[in-house]
Design an enzyme around this catalytic site. Sequence first.
Site, short mmCIF file in Angstrom:
data_model
loop_
_atom_site.label_atom_id
_atom_site.label_comp_id
_atom_site.label_asym_id
_atom_site.label_seq_id
_atom_site.Cartn_x
_atom_site.Cartn_y
_atom_site.Cartn_z
CG LEU A 228 45.77 69.48 57.14
CD1 LEU A 228 45.80 68.15 56.37
CD2 LEU A 228 47.18 70.07 57.24
CG ASP A 229 44.25 67.26 60.16
OD1 ASP A 229 43.99 66.26 59.47
OD2 ASP A 229 45.37 67.48 60.65
CD GLU A 230 40.01 73.84 59.63
OE1 GLU A 230 39.00 74.34 59.11
OE2 GLU A 230 40.99 74.49 60.01
#
Length: 286
Positions: A228-230
């Site tokens: 997530l969000d990486e």
Amino acid sequence: MADPVRLVLTLSCEDKPGIVAGIAGTLANSGCNILDSAQFGDAETGLFFMRVEFMAPAGVLREDVAAALTPIAKRFEMNWEVRDTAEAMPILVMVSKFDHCLLDLVYRQRMGALPVKIVAVVSNHLDAKPIADMNHLPFHHIPVTRDTKAEAEAKLVDLVEETGAELVVLARYMQVLSEDLSTRLSGRIINIHHSFLPAFKGAKPYHQAHSRGVKLIGATAHYVTSDLDEGPIIEQDAERVSHAHPADELVAIGRDIEARVLARAVKAHAERRVFQNGVKTVVFRP
């Protein structure tokens, strides 16, 4: 008589001597004129990336150029493609209730500032339907709950295939995509989110930032991965703020940053300027 065609070649492969010379020579022998060229050899990964924009003479088709390039592509074991720059990339835009990024993408498309065609707007709410209707864009309401998530994502995949969308844009779509979907559409989903130090999570991040007295607020556009969000970062921007800015003003500033960062990321992807390089990207700016 046919007009000259403006094409773009993108490629990546193991970095070896002779790649640039081979490409330039092949294009020259095909009567093509190189207009813009950018390349990067990554010493860390040993990979080479190249983007070449060129004009093919009248009567020479994209398929003809691709056929001429095939031997050198095989020689260097390239991942490559040749595309017509006049072809707008079909994109599917997903949004929840915050519509600023959707509105910005719609406006930029209408003004010819983005080489894309929005083929569908998808939302888990109905708030964005008037925007889609007003701009004559197909709107698809796909509600998502914990129990219906798999079914909703299956509908999304079907819609991507039906519309021919080459890119899915999460324009403040507030649902976490499953690992299966993120993997299936790897390299074809771009997300936008706020990025602060500290990285405020949860509800009302700008209000959290205000309460902590941040001095910079910003946004990051990245490819979606199962982490997530990486995912690999495509574009970022930030703006200086101060103690004098109330929380609501930070929200307004943040939304403006989000919209322009997402638009720049979508434009770079649509113009074939972005190459994934492991957990990073190579972005050739115009």
